[in-house]
Design an enzyme around this catalytic site. Sequence first.
Site, PDB file in Angstrom:
ATOM      1  N   ASP A  64      -2.171   0.874   1.738  1.00 48.31           N
ATOM      2  CA  ASP A  64      -0.973   1.559   1.184  1.00 48.31           C
ATOM      3  C   ASP A  64      -1.030   1.142  -0.297  1.00 48.31           C
ATOM      4  O   ASP A  64      -2.215   1.300  -0.997  1.00 48.31           O
ATOM      5  CB  ASP A  64       0.120   0.592   1.750  1.00 48.31           C
ATOM      6  N   HIS A  99       6.093   0.250  -1.478  1.00 51.60           N
ATOM      7  CA  HIS A  99       5.932   0.842   0.000  1.00 51.60           C
ATOM      8  C   HIS A  99       5.265  -0.143   0.781  1.00 51.60           C
ATOM      9  O   HIS A  99       5.508  -0.431   1.859  1.00 51.60           O
ATOM     10  CB  HIS A  99       5.383   2.218  -0.145  1.00 51.60           C
ATOM     11  N   SER A 253       6.949   6.294   8.150  1.00 49.34           N
ATOM     12  CA  SER A 253       6.280   5.075   7.629  1.00 49.34           C
ATOM     13  C   SER A 253       6.501   3.593   8.464  1.00 49.34           C
ATOM     14  O   SER A 253       5.647   2.836   8.835  1.00 49.34           O
ATOM     15  CB  SER A 253       6.382   4.918   6.163  1.00 49.34           C
TER      16      SER A 253
END
Length: 382
Positions: A64, A99, A253
């Site tokens: 990520d 994120h 996600s």
Amino acid sequence: MSVRRITVAVAVAAALLGLAAPGAAYGAPSAAEAVPTSWEYQAMGLAAAQRATQGEGITVAVLDSGVEADHPSLRGKVTEGPDYIRDGLRPGDPEWGDHGTAMASDVIKVAPKAQILSVRVTNGDEKPRVIQGGSPIAQGIDYAVDHGADVISMSIGGELLGNSYDEQEAAALARAAQKGIPVLASAGNDGDMFNDAQYPAAYPGVIAVAALQQNGSRAEFSTVRTYTAVAAPGVDIMSAKNTGGYDTINGTSPATALTSGVVALMLSQNGKLTPAQVRTILTSTARHPSGGHNALVGYGPVDAAAAVTASAKPPADETAPVAYQGKKRLATPDGTPKTKNPPLEMDLVGIGLGAAAVGLLMITGAVLITRAARRGAAAIRG
């Protein structure tokens, strides 16, 4: 007396009484705090699953934007891997690991005793992913495979990230499969727009996860594709912020990160599970939609408790190569060399070219007529 002084005084008194935690006087790091849960805890059956196992001994590679290892929910659980983006950002920067930190906390929410291997393969704003040295995703997969990952979780994708088939990534995924490492990826958040296929979710062998809303139906943004395997909560999921604290997020996600946590529980229960067995267990124990598999939610919502229970006695893995049992030839040989294509059927080619020419003439005529009509209308208005 200040709050700080009161705290110090209490700690000293506890130490003198022998009540302080072992190692506290030597500055040992405190245990990670629990990640706040919401509706996903009940929806996935996490309470029963975690009574059986909590992910002990399992490493989940989170590919990520980076993971802020100092976040209270992740303290002592994160190993920092390489940064394949190399854009100058570092841990502690507000633009670094936003994120990825959230995704790592969602994995830990499900498997609190698992470990995270963080590999940075995107900068978070979905700039093109193919940089010098090739695909960061492919490099990240290979690194995870070579550095002890038991599960690879990729809550990434999207058009601006380079949403297309990449041979390097496909080859890296094949190497992960050969090493027996299951790979999960988010199905995509384009369901209410263009609904394009998303990579890496669309690669063969990847377990693609769709997002659910609280009533159990597909979240309207969740991409609708036949590659979807299962679905998990993806709306109002409480996740860690890289700058501290928590906030709710939406998307396929978090659904993927939660499901990766379930896979960590499964592997902690049975470390011999193959990627094929992991997929079979997830899909067979999921709460199937009426009519069976569909492109909306795959085989349905993940049931963590059922998946962990089924992992103890998995189905046989029948994905091993087998010898070809068919005939030696599929048709009678006609003398055409294997390296040469048979001659074209020129009659069919002529018909096709003729039809194309007629179509082109019709289009040209329509354009000319439209332009003439517009000129006439303009002359009348003038």
